[in-house]
Design a protein around this motif. Structure first.
Motif, PDB file in Angstrom:
ATOM      1  N   ASN A  79       0.804  -1.222   0.000  1.00 10.43           N
ATOM      2  CA  ASN A  79       0.000   0.000   0.000  1.00 10.43           C
ATOM      3  C   ASN A  79       0.837   1.271   0.000  1.00 10.43           C
ATOM      4  OD1 ASN A  79      -2.446  -1.322  -0.027  1.00 10.43           O
ATOM      5  ND2 ASN A  79      -2.551  -1.493   2.188  1.00 10.43           N
ATOM      6  N   ARG A  96     -11.587   4.021   0.462  1.00 10.52           N
ATOM      7  CA  ARG A  96     -10.875   3.037   1.286  1.00 10.52           C
ATOM      8  C   ARG A  96     -10.406   3.665   2.598  1.00 10.52           C
ATOM      9  NH1 ARG A  96      -9.178   0.651  -3.728  1.00 10.52           N
ATOM     10  NH2 ARG A  96      -7.424   2.094  -3.918  1.00 10.52           N
ATOM     11  N   ARG A  97      -9.964   4.915   2.513  1.00 12.14           N
ATOM     12  CA  ARG A  97      -9.562   5.604   3.746  1.00 12.14           C
ATOM     13  C   ARG A  97     -10.764   5.811   4.668  1.00 12.14           C
ATOM     14  NH1 ARG A  97      -6.081   8.486   0.031  1.00 12.14           N
ATOM     15  NH2 ARG A  97      -7.656  10.127  -0.237  1.00 12.14           N
ATOM     16  N   LYS A 118     -11.742   2.497   6.260  1.00  7.64           N
ATOM     17  CA  LYS A 118     -10.786   2.135   7.308  1.00  7.64           C
ATOM     18  C   LYS A 118     -11.040   2.942   8.578  1.00  7.64           C
ATOM     19  CE  LYS A 118      -5.797   1.684   8.114  1.00  7.64           C
ATOM     20  NZ  LYS A 118      -4.438   1.879   7.524  1.00  7.64           N
ATOM     21  N   ASN A 156     -13.859   1.416  10.557  1.00  9.56           N
ATOM     22  CA  ASN A 156     -13.741  -0.026  10.830  1.00  9.56           C
ATOM     23  C   ASN A 156     -14.597  -0.863   9.892  1.00  9.56           C
ATOM     24  OD1 ASN A 156     -11.938   0.297  13.059  1.00  9.56           O
ATOM     25  ND2 ASN A 156     -13.683   0.917  14.332  1.00  9.56           N
ATOM     26  N   THR A 170     -13.252  -2.252   6.968  1.00  9.69           N
ATOM     27  CA  THR A 170     -12.181  -2.611   6.025  1.00  9.69           C
ATOM     28  C   THR A 170     -12.499  -3.838   5.175  1.00  9.69           C
ATOM     29  OG1 THR A 170     -11.119  -3.792   7.855  1.00  9.69           O
ATOM     30  CG2 THR A 170     -10.325  -1.576   7.384  1.00  9.69           C
ATOM     31  N   ASN A 171     -13.476  -4.644   5.567  1.00 12.81           N
ATOM     32  CA  ASN A 171     -13.817  -5.824   4.766  1.00 12.81           C
ATOM     33  C   ASN A 171     -14.770  -5.506   3.621  1.00 12.81           C
ATOM     34  OD1 ASN A 171     -12.181  -7.577   6.164  1.00 12.81           O
ATOM     35  ND2 ASN A 171     -13.774  -8.185   7.603  1.00 12.81           N
TER      36      ASN A 171
END
Length: 706
Positions: free
Chosen positions: A139, A547-548, A551, A554, A556-557
């Motif tokens: 990343n 994506r940020r 994340k 919480n 992230t999946n």
């Protein structure tokens, strides 16, 4: 003599200096132009105003070669904007080093085949530049392998200027395929007509008693395709499996390969444009065939950490997990060989003792025509006298990814799309395809019928049949029995410094709202989990921003990515963030940039199985006829949420179907294309046996070569 040619490495092909000079001068006239440069300038200026170039036999090879030069040049230009200055390199262990790069964008060269990094010492630029090989991309950093000279002189205090070298190998493979296409005079074969096919010679096989995948026997289109492939009903022309979203295209190919293995003694070559696509078909085949008869062949540059464990059992890895160079012993023991199109080039240099009776190209709509020709040329070198080529894909989904606006009219059309425009593969007057040459799969096993309604109307002649009875979704937040929502957001389109991509914070907030709203809701008897949700956006910057955000909350999946990343994938829930909040005007026509691409629209909407949420600016989106048709569909079914909006009038479906690409015949370039000799650019190093062979062979055969 031919064996000598195959024993050498792939040649280099250099862009002609006259063409390069025109590109360096931004395709504008300049002082001291040569006659050749002037002709190249004329060609490029005309290409810039063409949406699609219809290739003809006369200039087929010259134009494809020109397209390769133009695209490779643009890739090199694009990679320069990622150059880094005054950077330190961190030693990891052994020969491994880290280069830190903040937020590696998805369109970074490292994600597009870049495997070499050039380092120049900042303090002493006279030193020879060092070239390091990319091992893995993370990343925020890339791991590279240092060669002995670099490792010996490395000091932790050193500061470097860093350049990412674009991968030239796929272009060299394409040039090489064009060389062989010319040498074997294959061009007429690539423009088949019905008069060249003797239908009376074709004897279709009887129905099969057993099926590896029993569902195939219940699907008349898949069944027909499998039987015709086995019987080589289109020989010598290619057979096409036209597979709209979710119709089981890969399942059809896998069944055909398994039936060939069971009922014949012929060998099969399977190619795909990407490692991911080749791995998928390998995993499917492993469900039915013994691993020892399958050969998943990787190139030496493949990161073995990215190879799935189940695929490794039939791949060219040694006992220590390292990739073995392709050789005759490896290949001859396999009935079914699977590889990418570029890796297939390595097979062309082997003196194989086996002959392939079938050559498959999966996802052919995503590869450029020169890439596909690699598999076609394998027929001449390693094919049996009646080798059948089978190509599969969907011309209505994303085609080859082309960066050069000058190469796009040439390379932006795949061989699948081009062939399907020929009379042999078109629908007849009774609105049916000739089943001896092409099968269109019609049963969609992926999506709820409401989800595929608009794409079915716009692109598939309303022929798709929804067959997924397990994707029922009911929620009081959605219209009854209608799992599609358009949520209007009037957000602002933003850009980060030095970025050409856009993001939209207001839309990202709406996306998070729907993620939370849908988590725990039921699809059938299953509760929706994070892994069941995908967020699709046309813009890389929005993908990174999402994506940020995920994340930070919480989540992230939940998968977020661009349309290109999601092609070929599916999720129970798809949330589309369109981002665009402004329009553009070109030649007095208002449009929404690359968001107007009908194929990108089609792919984005057809990834969902049970729930589809689209978020965007309705005022902007409706300037495009496809998006307006979707908005009207949602509005008519009480499926609009968010801000209020009005739609302009118009017969959307009729307009969208009528909207076609502006195509120009390649024959219009005939007076200038002679500037590009097919031998231009080839590496003519002393002692290059390949070149000596190829040029002498061309003189003997009186044929032009590349």
């Amino acid at each position: 003599m031919w064996h000598c040619a195959r024993a050498n490495k792939l040649p280099q092909y250099w862009c002609p200096q006259d063409l390069k000079a025109v590109l360096l001068n931004k395709v504008e006239p300049y002082d001291e132009m040569t006659e050749k440069s002037q002709k190249f300038l004329n060609i490029l200026q005309r290409l810039s105003s063409v949406d699609r170039l219809e290739l003809s036999q006369c200039h087929y090879l010259q134009l494809l070669k020109l397209g390769l030069y133009l695209e490779e040049y643009q890739r090199n230009v694009d990679s320069r904007k990622y150059n880094m200055y005054g950077q330190k390199i961190q030693f990891v262990h052994d020969k491994l080093y880290k280069i830190y790069i903040r937020d590696i964008e998805k369109d970074h060269p490292l994600h597009n085949g870049c495997y070499l990094v050039e380092l120049i010492d900042c303090k002493d630029t006279s030193k020879t530049k060092c070239v390091l090989k990319v091992k893995s991309v993370m990343n925020d950093h890339v791991v590279v392998v240092g060669y002995p000279l670099f490792c010996e002189s490395y000091q932790s205090s050193q500061v470097f200027n860093i350049r990412f070298r674009s991968n030239s190998y796929p272009f060299r493979c394409g040039h090489y395929a064009l060389s062989l296409t010319s040498f074997y005079k294959m061009t007429p074969y690539l423009f088949p007509s019905k008069t060249e096919n003797t239908d009376s010679q074709k004897v279709l096989p009887a129905d099969r008693e057993t099926w590896f995948n029993e569902q195939i026997a219940e699907n008349p289109e898949q069944k027909q395709g499998v039987l015709n492939i086995i019987g080589k009903s289109s020989f010598p022309t290619p057979y096409i499996i036209y597979g709209p979203p979710g119709t089981g295209k890969t399942a059809t190919l896998v069944e055909a390969i398994c039936q060939i293995y069971q009922s014949t003694s012929e060998n099969v070559l399977v190619c795909a444009p990407s490692n991911a696509a080749a791995d998928v078909i390998t995993q499917r085949l492993l469900k039915y065939l013994p691993s020892m008869v399958l050969g998943r062949m990787f190139s030496p540059s493949r990161d073995t950490n990215l190879i799935e464990t189940e695929v490794k059992v039939c791949s060219n890895l040694d006992d220590y997990g390292k990739i073995i160079q392709l050789n005759c012993t490896l290949v001859r023991s396999k009935r079914v060989v699977i590889c990418t199109l570029c890796t297939c080039t390595r097979l062309l240099f082997l003196n194989l003792p086996i002959k392939f009776g079938y050559v498959f190209i999966d996802e052919a709509g995503q590869s450029t025509e020169p890439e596909s020709l690699i598999a076609f040329t394998a027929i001449n070198l390693h094919g049996s006298p009646r080798c059948q080529i089978v190509i599969s894909g969907d011309p209505q989904q994303l085609g080859p990814a082309i960066r050069s606006k000058y190469a796009a009219p040439i390379l932006g059309q795949s061989i699948l799309e081009r062939l399907m425009k020929l009379e042999l593969y078109k629908k007849s007057n009774d609105n049916n395809y000739n089943f001896r040459y092409i099968t269109k799969l019609l049963r969609n096993y992926r999506s709820h019928p409401i989800i595929i309604h608009v794409p079915n109307e716009l692109y598939y002649d309303n022929e798709l049949l929804a067959c997924n009875d397990k994707c029922t979704f009911a929620s009081n937040k959605f219209p009854v029995g209608f799992p599609v929502i358009f949520h209007a957001v009037y957000g602002q389109e933003l850009r980060e410094n030095n970025s050409t991509s856009s993001y939209n914070e207001a839309e990202a907030a709406a996306v998070l709202k729907y993620v939370r709203l849908l988590l725990g809701e039921k699809v059938g008897d299953k509760a929706i989990a994070m892994k069941d949700i995908g967020i699709v956006t046309p813009f890389a910057a929005q993908s990174n921003h999402l994506r940020r955000c995920l994340k930070a909350h919480n989540l992230t999946n939940v998968t977020a990515g661009t349309v290109e990343i999601f092609q070929g994938q599916e999720k129970d829930v798809i949330i589309v963030s369109t981002v665009r909040s402004r329009t553009f005007v070109h030649e007095q026509r208002e449009h929404i940039g690359f968001l107007s691409n009908a194929r990108r629209f089609n792919v984005a909407l057809t990834r969902a199985k049970a729930v589809l949420v689209v978020i965007g600016n309705p005022t902007v989106l409706q300037t495009d006829v496809n998006w307006r048709h979707f908005l009207r569909f949602c509005q008519n079914n009480n499926a609009c949420r968010g801000e209020a909006f009005d739609l302009m009038d118009g017969n959307d479906a009729k307009d969208a179907v009528a909207k076609k690409s502006c195509a120009t015949s390649a024959d219009l370039f005939s007076e200038t294309l002679n500037v590009l000799r097919l031998g231009d650019g080839i590496n003519r190093q002393k002692g290059n046996h390949f070149n000596r062979f190829l040029f002498s062979a061309a003189r003997n055969q009186n044929c032009s070569i590349l």
